[in-house]
Design a protein around this motif. Structure first.
Motif, PDB file in Angstrom:
ATOM      1  N   PRO A   1       0.842  -1.213   0.000  1.00  0.00           N
ATOM      2  CA  PRO A   1       0.000   0.000   0.000  1.00  0.00           C
ATOM      3  C   PRO A   1       0.871   1.256   0.000  1.00  0.00           C
ATOM      4  O   PRO A   1       2.006   1.250   0.502  1.00  0.00           O
ATOM      5  N   ASP A   2       0.352   2.342  -0.529  1.00  0.00           N
ATOM      6  CA  ASP A   2       1.141   3.553  -0.742  1.00  0.00           C
ATOM      7  C   ASP A   2       1.909   3.988   0.501  1.00  0.00           C
ATOM      8  O   ASP A   2       3.118   4.260   0.449  1.00  0.00           O
ATOM      9  N   GLY A   3       1.207   4.100   1.628  1.00  0.00           N
ATOM     10  CA  GLY A   3       1.848   4.562   2.850  1.00  0.00           C
ATOM     11  C   GLY A   3       2.931   3.625   3.328  1.00  0.00           C
ATOM     12  O   GLY A   3       3.969   4.055   3.845  1.00  0.00           O
ATOM     13  N   GLU A   4       2.707   2.326   3.160  1.00  0.00           N
ATOM     14  CA  GLU A   4       3.707   1.339   3.589  1.00  0.00           C
ATOM     15  C   GLU A   4       4.932   1.367   2.683  1.00  0.00           C
ATOM     16  O   GLU A   4       6.066   1.217   3.151  1.00  0.00           O
ATOM     17  N   LEU A   5       4.727   1.563   1.393  1.00  0.00           N
ATOM     18  CA  LEU A   5       5.864   1.661   0.471  1.00  0.00           C
ATOM     19  C   LEU A   5       6.721   2.873   0.828  1.00  0.00           C
ATOM     20  O   LEU A   5       7.956   2.778   0.863  1.00  0.00           O
TER      21      LEU A   5
ATOM     22  N   ALA B   1      -5.236   7.126   0.249  1.00  0.00           N
ATOM     23  CA  ALA B   1      -3.992   6.574   0.798  1.00  0.00           C
ATOM     24  C   ALA B   1      -3.937   6.768   2.307  1.00  0.00           C
ATOM     25  O   ALA B   1      -3.504   5.869   3.041  1.00  0.00           O
ATOM     26  N   ARG B   2      -4.382   7.933   2.781  1.00  0.00           N
ATOM     27  CA  ARG B   2      -4.377   8.194   4.222  1.00  0.00           C
ATOM     28  C   ARG B   2      -5.340   7.270   4.952  1.00  0.00           C
ATOM     29  O   ARG B   2      -5.025   6.737   6.020  1.00  0.00           O
ATOM     30  N   ASP B   3      -6.528   7.063   4.386  1.00  0.00           N
ATOM     31  CA  ASP B   3      -7.516   6.207   5.033  1.00  0.00           C
ATOM     32  C   ASP B   3      -7.031   4.761   5.092  1.00  0.00           C
ATOM     33  O   ASP B   3      -7.184   4.082   6.122  1.00  0.00           O
TER      34      ASP B   3
ATOM     35  N   PHE C   1      -3.965   3.696   5.052  1.00  0.00           N
ATOM     36  CA  PHE C   1      -2.868   3.582   6.004  1.00  0.00           C
ATOM     37  C   PHE C   1      -3.371   3.633   7.440  1.00  0.00           C
ATOM     38  O   PHE C   1      -2.888   2.892   8.305  1.00  0.00           O
ATOM     39  N   ALA C   2      -4.321   4.499   7.711  1.00  0.00           N
ATOM     40  CA  ALA C   2      -4.835   4.649   9.076  1.00  0.00           C
ATOM     41  C   ALA C   2      -5.395   3.336   9.595  1.00  0.00           C
ATOM     42  O   ALA C   2      -5.157   2.958  10.752  1.00  0.00           O
ATOM     43  N   GLN C   3      -6.130   2.622   8.753  1.00  0.00           N
ATOM     44  CA  GLN C   3      -6.694   1.343   9.177  1.00  0.00           C
ATOM     45  C   GLN C   3      -5.589   0.329   9.444  1.00  0.00           C
ATOM     46  O   GLN C   3      -5.603  -0.372  10.466  1.00  0.00           O
ATOM     47  N   HIS C   4      -4.631   0.267   8.544  1.00  0.00           N
ATOM     48  CA  HIS C   4      -3.527  -0.679   8.695  1.00  0.00           C
ATOM     49  C   HIS C   4      -2.694  -0.339   9.927  1.00  0.00           C
ATOM     50  O   HIS C   4      -2.329  -1.214  10.716  1.00  0.00           O
ATOM     51  N   ASP C   5      -2.392   0.938  10.109  1.00  0.00           N
ATOM     52  CA  ASP C   5      -1.506   1.333  11.200  1.00  0.00           C
ATOM     53  C   ASP C   5      -2.177   1.156  12.554  1.00  0.00           C
ATOM     54  O   ASP C   5      -1.499   0.854  13.548  1.00  0.00           O
ATOM     55  N   ALA C   6      -3.468   1.336  12.624  1.00  0.00           N
ATOM     56  CA  ALA C   6      -4.176   1.130  13.891  1.00  0.00           C
ATOM     57  C   ALA C   6      -4.017  -0.316  14.356  1.00  0.00           C
ATOM     58  O   ALA C   6      -3.753  -0.577  15.540  1.00  0.00           O
ATOM     59  N   ARG C   7      -4.182  -1.243  13.422  1.00  0.00           N
ATOM     60  CA  ARG C   7      -3.983  -2.662  13.777  1.00  0.00           C
ATOM     61  C   ARG C   7      -2.538  -2.913  14.185  1.00  0.00           C
ATOM     62  O   ARG C   7      -2.276  -3.634  15.153  1.00  0.00           O
ATOM     63  N   ARG C   8      -1.589  -2.339  13.438  1.00  0.00           N
ATOM     64  CA  ARG C   8      -0.170  -2.556  13.736  1.00  0.00           C
ATOM     65  C   ARG C   8       0.179  -2.054  15.135  1.00  0.00           C
ATOM     66  O   ARG C   8       0.876  -2.734  15.893  1.00  0.00           O
ATOM     67  N   GLN C   9      -0.303  -0.857  15.490  1.00  0.00           N
ATOM     68  CA  GLN C   9       0.025  -0.295  16.798  1.00  0.00           C
ATOM     69  C   GLN C   9      -0.586  -1.129  17.925  1.00  0.00           C
ATOM     70  O   GLN C   9       0.042  -1.329  18.980  1.00  0.00           O
ATOM     71  N   GLN C  10      -1.795  -1.635  17.716  1.00  0.00           N
ATOM     72  CA  GLN C  10      -2.408  -2.492  18.728  1.00  0.00           C
ATOM     73  C   GLN C  10      -1.611  -3.794  18.880  1.00  0.00           C
ATOM     74  O   GLN C  10      -1.391  -4.269  20.001  1.00  0.00           O
ATOM     75  N   PHE C  11      -1.178  -4.343  17.769  1.00  0.00           N
ATOM     76  CA  PHE C  11      -0.431  -5.588  17.832  1.00  0.00           C
ATOM     77  C   PHE C  11       0.934  -5.373  18.483  1.00  0.00           C
ATOM     78  O   PHE C  11       1.396  -6.181  19.296  1.00  0.00           O
TER      79      PHE C  11
END
Length: 364
Positions: free
Chosen positions: A178-182, A227-229, A231-241
């Protein structure tokens, strides 16, 4: 999903040492696979403009390469990361990972086994360009009593040492992130070309992760809403994990510290460890439910052990300290890098003390 997707390709770094004549004759087989794997990768890479002009290249690939070019330019102009040959070419390796890393830890410790090499010093992992070779190394370590984790790594870096030969290329193993991850991944790997300290993996990886996070936020601020939306969903899961795994590491460290005087084989300590890991997996199951069944971390959780948790710690432990240092430097990237370079010149214990102290001055 690769939880440690940013870890450097040690095998390729070793290849640099061999090509430069810096290695000894020991571990010849390991060095040879490093050289041959690195050479094959370099041979597969072509300039991005060549791919964009290639009628056989798919429109989807061309779009990702153009995006990568824009991210690379942002890294130079906005983040003041190195402007060099790295990530100006692309290679399709026809596999999911560029390298497979092996990490190992004792049964009752999160401290990783280290391997030492010329120039880069000692690191807590060993990289292989072939999965089968990594699995053989893992089997040998397990036979010696180590807890072992093997994981694929899509990102590739030689710390800028190969820019004179064309630099590190973009790869099929991460170009469709995904854009933000790249963007974050490229910022992380380029940060390693700003500062690298031998024998201090936690300092190196935490610094690069801080650049990744801070730079990623800056890039996303000018990206598309989609791209922001995403990333936000992906990053929320990452931070919780990550919060969950951080708590698990702290609990295990307490178990090991409280029982360090016990005999190496102790059923009470083993039972306490098993309880922590069972609680970890139960908490992860609850997280999955809250995520609507997202299962991206399932493979990592299934193989989680001291080695996997110890490797993850290198990417987290000093990140808040580096982010605080960035704020103390007035959010000025050049001043921030200068401060980190100054820290890198200090002995390791003093470096950690200075970095963690709230009294660090902006004139560091």
């Amino acid at each position: 999903m690769n939880f440690l997707r940013h870890q450097k390709c040690l095998a390729s770094i070793v290849a640099v040492w061999v090509l430069l004549g810096l290695s000894g004759c020991a571990q010849t087989g390991y060095y040879w696979q490093s050289v041959s794997g690195h050479v094959k990768l370099m041979q597969a890479a072509r300039p991005i403009d060549a791919w964009l002009a290639d009628p056989q290249a798919s429109p989807a690939l061309k779009q990702r390469l153009q995006l990568a070019q824009a991210i690379r330019q942002f890294a130079v102009t906005a983040l003041h990361l190195p402007d060099n040959a790295s990530y100006q070419r692309y290679a399709d390796l026809q596999r999911r990972h560029v390298v497979w890393n092996v990490v190992a830890a004792p049964e009752f410790s999160l401290t990783l086994k280290t391997w030492c090499f010329p120039v880069a010093g000692c690191v807590g992992y060993r990289g292989y360009f072939e999965q089968a070779a990594a699995e053989r190394e893992a089997a040998a370590l397990r036979a010696q009593g180590w807890e072992v984790s093997v994981y694929g790594v899509p990102a590739y870096s030689t710390l800028g040492w190969m820019n004179w030969l064309g630099g590190d290329p973009l790869l099929n193993t991460f170009i469709h992130f995904p854009d933000g991850e790249l963007a974050r991944m490229l910022f992380h790997e380029l940060a390693h070309q700003v500062v690298y300290v031998a024998d201090d993996t936690v300092f190196n990886e935490s610094f690069a992760t801080a650049v990744e996070r801070l730079g990623g936020a800056a890039w996303l601020a000018q990206a598309t809403p989609a791209a922001r939306d995403a990333f936000a969903q992906h990053d929320a899961r990452r931070q919780q994990f990550r919060a969950l795994t951080r708590r698990t590491r702290e609990q295990l460290e307490n178990v090991y510290m409280q029982n360090e005087a016990l005999a190496p084989v102790n059923t009470v300590q083993a039972a306490m460890k098993n309880k922590v890991m069972a609680d970890f997996r139960q908490a992860y199951a609850a997280l999955k439910t809250s995520w609507g069944g997202f299962a991206g971390y399932d493979p990592w959780v299934a193989g989680a052990n001291n080695a996997a948790l110890g490797a993850q710690a290198a990417y987290d432990d000093l990140v808040p300290a580096f982010e605080a240092l960035f704020e103390r430097q007035g959010r000025d990237w050049r001043r921030f890098y200068d401060a980190v370079i100054a820290l890198a010149r200090l002995p390791q214990a003093e470096r950690l003390q200075q970095l963690s102290s709230p009294q660090v001055q902006t004139t560091l």
